[in-house]
Design an enzyme around this catalytic site. Structure first.
Site, PDB file in Angstrom:
ATOM      1  N   SER A   6       0.869  -1.168   0.000  1.00 30.64           N
ATOM      2  CA  SER A   6       0.000   0.000   0.000  1.00 30.64           C
ATOM      3  C   SER A   6       0.909   1.221   0.000  1.00 30.64           C
ATOM      4  O   SER A   6       1.858   1.289   0.791  1.00 30.64           O
ATOM      5  CB  SER A   6      -0.910   0.000   1.233  1.00 30.64           C
ATOM      6  OG  SER A   6      -1.833   1.071   1.145  1.00 30.64           O
ATOM      7  N   GLU A   7       0.640   2.178  -0.891  1.00 30.21           N
ATOM      8  CA  GLU A   7       1.635   3.232  -1.140  1.00 30.21           C
ATOM      9  C   GLU A   7       1.858   4.162   0.048  1.00 30.21           C
ATOM     10  O   GLU A   7       2.808   4.933   0.049  1.00 30.21           O
ATOM     11  CB  GLU A   7       1.276   4.022  -2.400  1.00 30.21           C
ATOM     12  CG  GLU A   7      -0.081   4.702  -2.390  1.00 30.21           C
ATOM     13  CD  GLU A   7      -1.137   3.867  -3.091  1.00 30.21           C
ATOM     14  OE1 GLU A   7      -1.099   2.613  -2.991  1.00 30.21           O
ATOM     15  OE2 GLU A   7      -2.018   4.473  -3.744  1.00 30.21           O
TER      16      GLU A   7
END
Lengths: 227, 226
Positions: B57-58
Protein backbone atom coordinates in the site's frame (compact mmCIF):
# COMPACT_ATOMS: atom_id res chain seq x y z
CA UNK A 1 23.52 19.25 27.22
CA UNK A 2 21.39 19.00 24.09
CA UNK A 3 17.72 19.23 24.93
CA UNK A 4 15.29 19.77 22.05
CA UNK A 5 12.23 19.17 24.22
CA UNK A 6 10.19 22.36 24.53
CA UNK A 7 7.72 22.94 27.35
CA UNK A 8 5.02 24.94 25.62
CA UNK A 9 3.26 25.30 22.29
CA UNK A 10 4.35 28.96 22.11
CA UNK A 11 7.98 27.84 22.38
CA UNK A 12 7.39 25.19 19.71
CA UNK A 13 5.93 27.71 17.26
CA UNK A 14 8.33 30.58 17.93
CA UNK A 15 9.76 32.29 14.86
CA UNK A 16 7.46 30.89 12.14
CA UNK A 17 7.16 33.79 9.74
CA UNK A 18 4.50 35.06 7.37
CA UNK A 19 5.02 33.58 3.91
CA UNK A 20 6.63 30.38 5.24
CA UNK A 21 6.48 27.07 3.36
CA UNK A 22 5.12 24.59 5.92
CA UNK A 23 5.41 20.81 5.35
CA UNK A 24 2.69 18.96 7.28
CA UNK A 25 2.95 15.20 7.83
CA UNK A 26 0.10 12.73 7.65
CA UNK A 27 -1.88 10.63 5.21
CA UNK A 28 -5.48 11.62 5.72
CA UNK A 29 -5.66 12.21 9.47
CA UNK A 30 -3.25 9.37 10.38
CA UNK A 31 0.13 10.77 11.40
CA UNK A 32 -1.14 14.32 10.96
CA UNK A 33 0.20 16.53 13.80
CA UNK A 34 -3.10 18.19 14.72
CA UNK A 35 -1.85 19.74 17.97
CA UNK A 36 0.97 21.54 16.13
CA UNK A 37 -1.44 22.68 13.43
CA UNK A 38 -3.65 24.16 16.15
CA UNK A 39 -0.54 25.79 17.59
CA UNK A 40 0.25 27.34 14.21
CA UNK A 41 -3.30 28.70 14.01
CA UNK A 42 -2.85 30.33 17.43
CA UNK A 43 0.64 31.57 16.52
CA UNK A 44 -0.93 33.54 13.67
CA UNK A 45 1.56 33.30 10.77
CA UNK A 46 -0.17 34.07 7.47
CA UNK A 47 0.35 33.96 3.69
CA UNK A 48 1.56 30.38 4.15
CA UNK A 49 2.26 27.70 1.56
CA UNK A 50 1.28 24.29 2.93
CA UNK A 51 2.61 21.00 1.59
CA UNK A 52 0.47 18.03 2.63
CA UNK A 53 -0.86 14.90 0.93
CA UNK A 54 -4.52 15.76 1.53
CA UNK A 55 -6.42 18.97 2.13
CA UNK A 56 -8.05 18.37 5.49
CA UNK A 57 -11.19 16.69 6.77
CA UNK A 58 -14.26 18.43 8.21
CA UNK A 59 -13.23 21.46 10.25
CA UNK A 60 -10.33 20.07 12.31
CA UNK A 61 -6.55 19.96 11.92
CA UNK A 62 -5.40 21.02 8.48
CA UNK A 63 -8.95 22.01 7.51
CA UNK A 64 -9.09 24.38 10.50
CA UNK A 65 -5.83 25.99 9.38
CA UNK A 66 -7.17 26.47 5.84
CA UNK A 67 -10.37 27.92 7.28
CA UNK A 68 -8.42 30.79 8.87
CA UNK A 69 -7.66 32.07 5.36
CA UNK A 70 -3.95 32.24 6.16
CA UNK A 71 -2.92 29.62 3.60
CA UNK A 72 -2.22 31.17 0.20
CA UNK A 73 -1.31 27.95 -1.56
CA UNK A 74 -1.47 24.20 -0.97
CA UNK A 75 0.80 21.67 -2.66
CA UNK A 76 -1.05 18.40 -2.48
CA UNK A 77 -1.53 15.07 -4.30
CA UNK A 78 -5.12 14.32 -3.35
CA UNK A 79 -7.31 17.22 -2.11
CA UNK A 80 -10.34 14.94 -2.03
CA UNK A 81 -10.66 13.06 1.27
CA UNK A 82 -13.99 11.96 2.72
CA UNK A 83 -15.04 15.45 3.80
CA UNK A 84 -12.88 18.21 2.22
CA UNK A 85 -15.57 20.86 2.78
CA UNK A 86 -13.27 23.73 3.76
CA UNK A 87 -10.78 23.25 0.93
CA UNK A 88 -13.49 22.78 -1.74
CA UNK A 89 -15.18 26.01 -0.73
CA UNK A 90 -11.93 28.05 -0.72
CA UNK A 91 -10.88 26.52 -4.04
CA UNK A 92 -14.20 27.19 -5.74
CA UNK A 93 -14.10 30.79 -4.50
CA UNK A 94 -10.56 31.20 -5.86
CA UNK A 95 -9.21 31.95 -2.38
CA UNK A 96 -6.54 29.25 -2.37
CA UNK A 97 -4.06 28.19 -5.02
CA UNK A 98 -3.62 24.45 -5.61
CA UNK A 99 -0.56 22.75 -7.06
CA UNK A 100 -1.60 19.13 -7.70
CA UNK A 101 1.48 16.89 -7.63
CA UNK A 102 1.70 13.10 -8.09
CA UNK A 103 2.17 11.58 -4.64
CA UNK A 104 5.52 9.93 -5.40
CA UNK A 105 6.84 13.06 -7.08
CA UNK A 106 5.82 15.06 -4.01
CA UNK A 107 7.65 12.66 -1.66
CA UNK A 108 10.71 12.54 -3.91
CA UNK A 109 10.84 16.35 -4.26
CA UNK A 110 11.12 16.56 -0.47
CA UNK A 111 13.61 13.70 -0.29
CA UNK A 112 15.71 15.56 -2.87
CA UNK A 113 15.49 18.77 -0.84
CA UNK A 114 16.72 16.93 2.25
CA UNK A 115 19.54 15.26 0.31
CA UNK A 116 20.92 18.36 -1.42
CA UNK A 117 19.57 17.39 -4.87
CA UNK A 118 18.14 20.48 -6.63
CA UNK A 119 16.05 18.64 -9.26
CA UNK A 120 15.61 15.18 -10.78
CA UNK A 121 14.19 13.46 -13.84
CA UNK A 122 11.20 11.13 -13.51
CA UNK A 123 8.87 9.34 -15.97
CA UNK A 124 5.88 10.04 -13.68
CA UNK A 125 3.37 12.40 -15.39
CA UNK A 126 5.14 12.35 -18.78
CA UNK A 127 2.56 12.98 -21.51
CA UNK A 128 -0.07 14.24 -19.01
CA UNK A 129 -1.31 17.71 -18.23
CA UNK A 130 0.72 17.72 -14.98
CA UNK A 131 3.86 17.82 -17.18
CA UNK A 132 2.84 21.18 -18.66
CA UNK A 133 5.72 23.67 -18.70
CA UNK A 134 8.28 21.17 -17.41
CA UNK A 135 11.56 20.42 -19.15
CA UNK A 136 11.44 17.05 -20.88
CA UNK A 137 14.41 14.90 -21.84
CA UNK A 138 14.84 11.47 -23.42
CA UNK A 139 17.33 9.30 -21.56
CA UNK A 140 18.16 5.80 -22.90
CA UNK A 141 15.05 5.86 -25.07
CA UNK A 142 12.52 6.85 -22.38
CA UNK A 143 10.89 10.22 -21.80
CA UNK A 144 11.37 12.01 -18.47
CA UNK A 145 10.39 15.36 -16.98
CA UNK A 146 12.45 17.52 -14.66
CA UNK A 147 10.99 18.02 -11.17
CA UNK A 148 12.35 20.56 -8.66
CA UNK A 149 13.28 19.84 -5.04
CA UNK A 150 10.67 21.00 -2.52
CA UNK A 151 12.27 22.38 0.64
CA UNK A 152 10.26 23.71 3.57
CA UNK A 153 10.92 26.53 5.99
CA UNK A 154 9.09 24.52 8.63
CA UNK A 155 8.03 20.86 8.99
CA UNK A 156 5.30 19.81 11.40
CA UNK A 157 5.81 16.14 12.25
CA UNK A 158 3.98 13.56 14.37
CA UNK A 159 6.09 10.89 16.04
CA UNK A 160 5.36 7.99 18.40
CA UNK A 161 8.44 8.23 20.63
CA UNK A 162 11.13 10.88 20.95
CA UNK A 163 14.16 11.52 23.17
CA UNK A 164 15.84 14.83 24.05
CA UNK A 165 18.20 14.59 21.05
CA UNK A 166 15.15 14.43 18.76
CA UNK A 167 15.55 10.78 17.74
CA UNK A 168 12.14 9.57 16.55
CA UNK A 169 10.12 6.41 16.02
CA UNK A 170 6.70 6.18 14.40
CA UNK A 171 3.59 4.01 14.71
CA UNK A 172 2.53 1.73 11.79
CA UNK A 173 1.31 3.64 8.75
CA UNK A 174 1.39 6.95 10.69
CA UNK A 175 5.03 7.12 9.57
CA UNK A 176 4.02 8.14 6.01
CA UNK A 177 5.34 11.60 5.03
CA UNK A 178 6.73 12.49 8.47
CA UNK A 179 10.34 11.23 8.15
CA UNK A 180 10.93 12.70 4.69
CA UNK A 181 9.43 16.05 5.70
CA UNK A 182 11.71 16.11 8.77
CA UNK A 183 14.71 16.01 6.42
CA UNK A 184 13.42 18.70 4.04
CA UNK A 185 12.78 21.68 6.34
CA UNK A 186 15.00 24.30 7.96
CA UNK A 187 12.99 24.08 11.19
CA UNK A 188 11.50 20.68 12.08
CA UNK A 189 8.98 20.69 14.92
CA UNK A 190 7.74 17.39 16.33
CA UNK A 191 4.74 16.42 18.43
CA UNK A 192 5.21 13.03 20.06
CA UNK A 193 2.97 10.66 21.98
CA UNK A 194 5.82 9.53 24.23
CA UNK A 195 9.02 11.11 25.56
CA UNK A 196 11.68 8.59 26.53
CA UNK A 197 15.11 8.85 28.18
CA UNK A 198 18.12 9.26 25.93
CA UNK A 199 19.36 5.72 25.27
CA UNK A 200 15.94 4.10 25.66
CA UNK A 201 15.33 3.91 21.91
CA UNK A 202 16.93 0.93 20.18
CA UNK A 203 19.40 2.51 17.70
CA UNK A 204 18.36 -0.13 15.15
CA UNK A 205 14.77 1.14 15.34
CA UNK A 206 15.23 4.91 15.23
CA UNK A 207 13.66 6.04 11.95
CA UNK A 208 14.49 9.76 12.13
CA UNK A 209 17.87 10.53 13.71
CA UNK A 210 17.87 13.65 15.86
CA UNK A 211 20.02 15.66 13.44
CA UNK A 212 16.85 16.42 11.43
CA UNK A 213 14.84 17.61 14.44
CA UNK A 214 14.88 21.03 16.11
CA UNK A 215 12.03 21.00 18.65
CA UNK A 216 10.01 18.27 20.34
CA UNK A 217 6.69 18.84 22.14
CA UNK A 218 5.04 16.11 24.24
CA UNK A 219 1.42 15.67 23.08
CA UNK A 220 -0.02 12.40 24.43
CA UNK A 221 -3.37 12.64 22.68
CA UNK A 222 -4.38 8.96 22.48
CA UNK A 223 -5.81 7.42 19.33
CA UNK A 224 -6.50 9.09 15.99
CA UNK A 225 -9.81 8.87 14.18
CA UNK A 226 -9.75 7.67 10.61
CA UNK A 227 -10.79 9.68 7.53
CA UNK B 1 -27.89 -16.52 -36.85
CA UNK B 2 -28.16 -14.19 -33.89
CA UNK B 3 -27.24 -10.53 -34.17
CA UNK B 4 -24.44 -9.08 -32.02
CA UNK B 5 -27.06 -7.44 -29.79
CA UNK B 6 -28.86 -10.77 -29.27
CA UNK B 7 -25.60 -12.52 -28.44
CA UNK B 8 -24.69 -9.80 -25.92
CA UNK B 9 -28.15 -9.97 -24.39
CA UNK B 10 -27.79 -13.73 -24.09
CA UNK B 11 -24.50 -13.82 -22.23
CA UNK B 12 -23.91 -13.10 -18.58
CA UNK B 13 -21.40 -10.32 -17.83
CA UNK B 14 -19.21 -10.76 -14.75
CA UNK B 15 -20.00 -8.79 -11.60
CA UNK B 16 -17.27 -6.52 -10.15
CA UNK B 17 -16.40 -9.25 -7.65
CA UNK B 18 -16.23 -11.89 -10.40
CA UNK B 19 -13.84 -9.70 -12.42
CA UNK B 20 -11.69 -9.31 -9.28
CA UNK B 21 -11.66 -13.10 -8.84
CA UNK B 22 -10.84 -13.68 -12.52
CA UNK B 23 -7.87 -11.30 -12.20
CA UNK B 24 -6.75 -12.79 -8.87
CA UNK B 25 -6.56 -16.24 -10.50
CA UNK B 26 -3.79 -14.90 -12.78
CA UNK B 27 -1.52 -13.67 -9.94
CA UNK B 28 1.13 -16.27 -9.14
CA UNK B 29 2.75 -16.88 -5.77
CA UNK B 30 5.69 -14.61 -5.02
CA UNK B 31 4.50 -11.48 -6.81
CA UNK B 32 4.61 -8.08 -5.09
CA UNK B 33 1.39 -6.28 -5.99
CA UNK B 34 -0.15 -2.83 -5.50
CA UNK B 35 -3.94 -2.68 -5.78
CA UNK B 36 -5.45 0.71 -6.61
CA UNK B 37 -8.19 2.11 -4.40
CA UNK B 38 -11.77 1.16 -5.27
CA UNK B 39 -12.66 -2.04 -7.14
CA UNK B 40 -9.05 -3.31 -7.52
CA UNK B 41 -8.77 -3.69 -3.71
CA UNK B 42 -11.30 -6.56 -3.95
CA UNK B 43 -8.70 -8.64 -5.81
CA UNK B 44 -6.97 -9.34 -2.48
CA UNK B 45 -10.10 -11.17 -1.24
CA UNK B 46 -9.58 -13.83 -3.93
CA UNK B 47 -5.91 -14.59 -3.36
CA UNK B 48 -5.82 -17.36 -0.73
CA UNK B 49 -3.28 -16.72 2.09
CA UNK B 50 -1.48 -19.97 1.31
CA UNK B 51 -0.61 -18.52 -2.10
CA UNK B 52 1.95 -16.00 -0.82
CA UNK B 53 1.30 -12.79 -2.76
CA UNK B 54 2.65 -9.65 -1.03
CA UNK B 55 0.39 -6.60 -1.24
CA UNK B 56 1.90 -3.13 -1.01
CA UNK B 57 0.00 0.00 0.00
CA UNK B 58 1.63 3.23 -1.14
CA UNK B 59 1.24 4.89 2.26
CA UNK B 60 4.09 2.69 3.49
CA UNK B 61 2.91 -0.90 4.00
CA UNK B 62 4.52 -3.98 2.46
CA UNK B 63 2.65 -7.15 3.37
CA UNK B 64 -0.81 -5.65 3.85
CA UNK B 65 -3.44 -8.05 5.17
CA UNK B 66 -7.25 -7.95 5.18
CA UNK B 67 -9.53 -5.72 7.26
CA UNK B 68 -9.20 -6.34 11.03
CA UNK B 69 -11.79 -7.90 13.31
CA UNK B 70 -13.81 -5.00 14.84
CA UNK B 71 -12.21 -5.52 18.28
CA UNK B 72 -8.65 -5.71 16.92
CA UNK B 73 -8.32 -2.43 15.03
CA UNK B 74 -4.91 -0.71 14.99
CA UNK B 75 -5.94 2.92 14.56
CA UNK B 76 -2.58 3.88 13.05
CA UNK B 77 -2.83 1.28 10.30
CA UNK B 78 -4.80 2.28 7.22
CA UNK B 79 -4.47 1.55 3.50
CA UNK B 80 -4.29 4.02 0.61
CA UNK B 81 -8.11 4.11 0.57
CA UNK B 82 -7.95 5.18 4.25
CA UNK B 83 -9.63 2.00 5.51
CA UNK B 84 -8.33 0.01 8.51
CA UNK B 85 -6.18 -2.94 7.46
CA UNK B 86 -3.81 -5.44 9.08
CA UNK B 87 -0.15 -6.31 8.60
CA UNK B 88 0.46 -9.95 7.78
CA UNK B 89 3.30 -11.90 9.38
CA UNK B 90 6.52 -10.85 7.65
CA UNK B 91 5.14 -7.43 6.73
CA UNK B 92 6.99 -4.14 7.16
CA UNK B 93 6.51 -0.38 7.19
CA UNK B 94 8.38 2.31 5.29
CA UNK B 95 8.05 6.06 4.89
CA UNK B 96 6.48 7.69 1.86
CA UNK B 97 9.66 8.49 -0.05
CA UNK B 98 10.87 4.88 0.30
CA UNK B 99 7.41 3.57 -0.57
CA UNK B 100 7.33 5.52 -3.82
CA UNK B 101 11.01 4.78 -4.55
CA UNK B 102 9.92 1.13 -4.43
CA UNK B 103 7.10 1.88 -6.87
CA UNK B 104 9.01 4.24 -9.16
CA UNK B 105 12.08 2.00 -9.11
CA UNK B 106 10.05 -0.74 -10.82
CA UNK B 107 10.31 -3.23 -7.95
CA UNK B 108 6.66 -4.30 -7.92
CA UNK B 109 5.60 -7.17 -10.19
CA UNK B 110 2.11 -5.87 -10.76
CA UNK B 111 -0.13 -2.87 -10.24
CA UNK B 112 -3.90 -3.13 -10.73
CA UNK B 113 -5.78 0.11 -11.34
CA UNK B 114 -9.32 1.07 -12.25
CA UNK B 115 -9.76 3.33 -15.28
CA UNK B 116 -12.20 5.46 -17.21
CA UNK B 117 -10.52 4.60 -20.51
CA UNK B 118 -7.70 2.47 -21.89
CA UNK B 119 -6.39 3.10 -25.40
CA UNK B 120 -5.10 0.50 -27.85
CA UNK B 121 -1.58 1.96 -27.47
CA UNK B 122 -1.63 1.31 -23.69
CA UNK B 123 -2.49 4.86 -22.61
CA UNK B 124 -4.60 5.04 -19.44
CA UNK B 125 -6.98 7.76 -18.23
CA UNK B 126 -8.12 7.14 -14.66
CA UNK B 127 -7.81 10.29 -12.55
CA UNK B 128 -10.02 12.99 -14.00
CA UNK B 129 -13.01 13.00 -16.33
CA UNK B 130 -12.83 16.65 -17.27
CA UNK B 131 -10.64 19.68 -16.77
CA UNK B 132 -12.97 21.79 -14.63
CA UNK B 133 -15.38 19.72 -12.57
CA UNK B 134 -13.61 19.97 -9.21
CA UNK B 135 -10.11 20.37 -7.83
CA UNK B 136 -7.64 18.04 -9.58
CA UNK B 137 -6.63 15.08 -7.38
CA UNK B 138 -4.15 12.57 -8.76
CA UNK B 139 -2.86 10.76 -5.65
CA UNK B 140 -0.34 8.05 -6.53
CA UNK B 141 -1.92 6.94 -9.82
CA UNK B 142 0.67 8.53 -12.13
CA UNK B 143 3.59 7.12 -10.12
CA UNK B 144 2.08 3.64 -10.08
CA UNK B 145 1.16 3.71 -13.77
CA UNK B 146 4.55 5.00 -14.96
CA UNK B 147 6.66 3.05 -12.47
CA UNK B 148 5.26 -0.49 -12.37
CA UNK B 149 6.54 -2.79 -15.13
CA UNK B 150 3.20 -4.66 -15.38
CA UNK B 151 -0.01 -2.62 -15.22
CA UNK B 152 -3.36 -4.41 -15.42
CA UNK B 153 -6.63 -2.50 -15.50
CA UNK B 154 -9.88 -3.73 -13.96
CA UNK B 155 -12.96 -1.92 -15.28
CA UNK B 156 -16.41 -2.25 -16.82
CA UNK B 157 -16.24 -2.77 -20.58
CA UNK B 158 -18.58 0.15 -21.26
CA UNK B 159 -19.90 3.20 -19.44
CA UNK B 160 -23.40 3.22 -17.94
CA UNK B 161 -24.61 4.80 -21.19
CA UNK B 162 -22.98 2.07 -23.28
CA UNK B 163 -19.87 3.88 -24.54
CA UNK B 164 -16.75 1.77 -24.93
CA UNK B 165 -14.00 2.26 -22.34
CA UNK B 166 -11.54 0.51 -24.67
CA UNK B 167 -10.76 3.23 -27.16
CA UNK B 168 -8.43 4.15 -30.03
CA UNK B 169 -7.21 7.24 -28.15
CA UNK B 170 -8.24 8.42 -24.67
CA UNK B 171 -10.44 11.52 -24.60
CA UNK B 172 -10.09 12.02 -20.83
CA UNK B 173 -6.91 13.47 -19.25
CA UNK B 174 -4.12 10.88 -19.33
CA UNK B 175 -2.60 9.23 -16.28
CA UNK B 176 0.33 7.69 -18.20
CA UNK B 177 1.24 6.83 -21.77
CA UNK B 178 1.75 3.36 -23.26
CA UNK B 179 1.81 1.44 -19.98
CA UNK B 180 -1.27 -0.84 -19.76
CA UNK B 181 -0.45 -4.49 -20.43
CA UNK B 182 -3.84 -6.14 -19.90
CA UNK B 183 -7.48 -5.21 -19.25
CA UNK B 184 -10.00 -7.29 -17.27
CA UNK B 185 -13.60 -6.28 -17.96
CA UNK B 186 -17.03 -7.72 -17.22
CA UNK B 187 -16.99 -9.21 -20.74
CA UNK B 188 -13.42 -10.22 -21.54
CA UNK B 189 -9.70 -10.33 -20.76
CA UNK B 190 -7.76 -8.33 -23.33
CA UNK B 191 -4.02 -7.88 -23.80
CA UNK B 192 -2.53 -4.62 -25.03
CA UNK B 193 0.03 -5.53 -27.69
CA UNK B 194 2.17 -3.61 -30.18
CA UNK B 195 -0.61 -4.37 -32.68
CA UNK B 196 -3.43 -3.18 -30.42
CA UNK B 197 -6.01 -5.07 -28.36
CA UNK B 198 -5.87 -8.90 -28.41
CA UNK B 199 -8.68 -10.85 -26.72
CA UNK B 200 -7.47 -13.65 -24.42
CA UNK B 201 -10.88 -14.89 -23.33
CA UNK B 202 -14.52 -13.89 -23.12
CA UNK B 203 -17.51 -14.74 -20.94
CA UNK B 204 -19.31 -17.92 -22.07
CA UNK B 205 -21.50 -17.45 -25.12
CA UNK B 206 -19.87 -14.23 -26.28
CA UNK B 207 -18.37 -13.94 -29.77
CA UNK B 208 -15.58 -11.67 -31.00
CA UNK B 209 -18.05 -10.01 -33.36
CA UNK B 210 -20.49 -9.22 -30.54
CA UNK B 211 -17.66 -7.96 -28.31
CA UNK B 212 -16.40 -5.76 -31.15
CA UNK B 213 -19.89 -4.30 -31.40
CA UNK B 214 -19.50 -2.69 -27.94
CA UNK B 215 -15.79 -1.85 -28.32
CA UNK B 216 -14.56 1.34 -29.97
CA UNK B 217 -11.04 0.11 -30.80
CA UNK B 218 -10.44 -2.84 -33.15
CA UNK B 219 -10.11 -6.27 -31.53
CA UNK B 220 -8.49 -9.50 -32.64
CA UNK B 221 -8.11 -12.84 -30.92
CA UNK B 222 -4.77 -13.41 -29.16
CA UNK B 223 -2.79 -15.85 -31.30
CA UNK B 224 -2.09 -18.39 -28.56
CA UNK B 225 -3.34 -18.46 -25.00
CA UNK B 226 -0.36 -17.85 -22.63
Amino acid sequence: MIDKIVKSMAEAMAGIRDGAVVLIGGFGSIGQPNALIQGLIEQGAKDLTVVANNSGVGHVGLAALLETGRVRKIICSFPRTADPVVFEKLWREGRIELECVPQGTMAERMRAAGAGIPAFFTPTAVGTKLAAGKEEREINGRRYILEQALPGDVALVEAWEADRWGNLTYQSSARNFNPVMATAATLTIVQTQHIVELGALDPEKIVTPGIYVNRVLHVPYGEPTVT
Amino acid sequence: MNTAAEILAGCKPLTRREIAKRLADDIPEGWYVNLGIGAPLQVADYVPTEREVIFQSENGILGMGPAPEPDKINRWLINAGKQYVTLRTGGSYMHHADSFALIRGGHLDLCVLGAFQVAENGDIANWSTSDNESAPAVGGAMDLAAGTPRLWVLMEHTTKTGESRLVRRCSYPLTAIGVVKRVYTNLAVIDVTDEGFAVRDMVPGLTLEALQDVTDAPLRMASASR
